[in-house]
Write a protein that holds these residues in place. Structure first.
Motif, short mmCIF file in Angstrom:
data_model
loop_
_atom_site.label_atom_id
_atom_site.label_comp_id
_atom_site.label_asym_id
_atom_site.label_seq_id
_atom_site.Cartn_x
_atom_site.Cartn_y
_atom_site.Cartn_z
N GLY A 80 0.76 -1.07 -0.17
CA GLY A 80 -0.07 -0.15 -0.19
C GLY A 80 0.73 1.33 -0.35
N ALA A 81 1.82 1.07 0.30
CA ALA A 81 3.34 2.20 0.03
C ALA A 81 3.33 2.66 -0.51
N ARG A 82 3.86 3.84 -1.81
CA ARG A 82 3.86 4.15 -2.51
C ARG A 82 5.13 5.06 -2.60
N PRO A 83 6.09 5.01 -3.19
CA PRO A 83 7.89 5.62 -3.48
C PRO A 83 7.07 6.94 -4.46
N LEU A 84 6.86 7.81 -4.79
CA LEU A 84 6.79 9.21 -5.23
C LEU A 84 8.08 9.70 -6.02
N LEU A 85 7.74 10.17 -7.20
CA LEU A 85 8.96 10.87 -8.00
C LEU A 85 9.99 11.29 -7.67
N GLY A 86 11.32 10.53 -8.08
CA GLY A 86 12.57 11.02 -7.58
C GLY A 86 13.27 9.84 -7.35
N ASN A 159 16.23 12.02 0.66
CA ASN A 159 15.29 13.57 -0.23
C ASN A 159 14.46 13.23 -0.42
N CYS A 160 13.42 12.29 -1.11
CA CYS A 160 12.44 12.24 -1.41
C CYS A 160 11.53 11.03 -0.57
N GLU A 161 9.71 11.31 -1.37
CA GLU A 161 9.08 10.87 -0.32
C GLU A 161 8.10 9.42 -0.83
N ILE A 162 7.21 9.44 0.08
CA ILE A 162 7.37 8.41 0.07
C ILE A 162 5.49 8.65 0.66
N VAL A 163 4.52 8.27 0.42
CA VAL A 163 3.64 7.84 1.02
C VAL A 163 2.51 6.42 1.52
N PRO A 164 2.66 6.55 2.93
CA PRO A 164 2.62 5.70 4.16
C PRO A 164 1.10 4.72 3.58
N ALA A 165 1.14 3.60 4.11
CA ALA A 165 -0.04 2.71 3.60
C ALA A 165 -1.37 2.98 4.01
#
Length: 171
Positions: A80-86, A159-165
């Protein structure tokens, strides 16, 4: 190269979200393999893993699985988590110069409301854990979970983001 480890039980939809986000890393040559550690799913998790080309293991011994990973680095992530661009570039740079574990930053755009963040226990894998394979082998214990493997490590924050599950679970 990275071996991605995802531990799940009856989380087919959440797993699909994470696998879709990892495609960019596979295309760029960063992700060597995705290993699904299943803990007794009764939904379509096995079919999804097979269709996506993942290695699917039911109730495996963690120490053996970590030792057999193809990548020199492991990314431990929740379904369910997804790393974002970069994320591919940042992880690649970190692996080239550092030898310590790291985690991604929680997304500022997609996050839980303040009181929901404040009142709950944070999972060790909520923001992903990137760690050298040798460190994972040293920390892995038979029969334990990925959560225990990622807990208590000194980590750098990438220095990159993730949307938590947890954000997916609320939507």
């Amino acid at each position: 190269m990275i071996s991605v480890f995802i531990e799940c039980k009856d989380q087919e939809k959440a797993l699909a979200v994470t696998l879709a986000a990892l495609v960019h890393g596979a295309v760029e040559g960063l992700v060597a393999e995705v290993v699904i550690l299943d803990r007794g799913s009764s939904d379509g998790t096995a079919l999804l893993a097979d269709a996506a080309g993942c290695r699917f293991l039911e109730d495996p011994d963690l120490r053996d699985v970590v030792a057999s990973a193809r990548g020199d680095w492991l990314l431990l992530i929740e379904p369910g988590a997804r790393p974002l661009l970069g994320w591919v570039d940042h992880m690649g740079q970190h692996m080239a110069v550092a030898q310590q574990a790291a985690r991604l930053r929680p997304s500022r755009e997609y996050r839980l409301p303040f009181f929901k963040r404040w009142r709950r226990r944070l999972s060790a894998l909520e923001h992903g854990v990137l760690m050298p394979k040798r460190q994972a082998i040293a920390n892995a214990k038979s029969g334990h979970s990925l959560e225990s493997l990622g807990r208590g490590l000194a980590m750098k924050r990438l220095n990159c983001e993730i949307v938590p599950a947890a954000v997916l679970a609320l939507s």
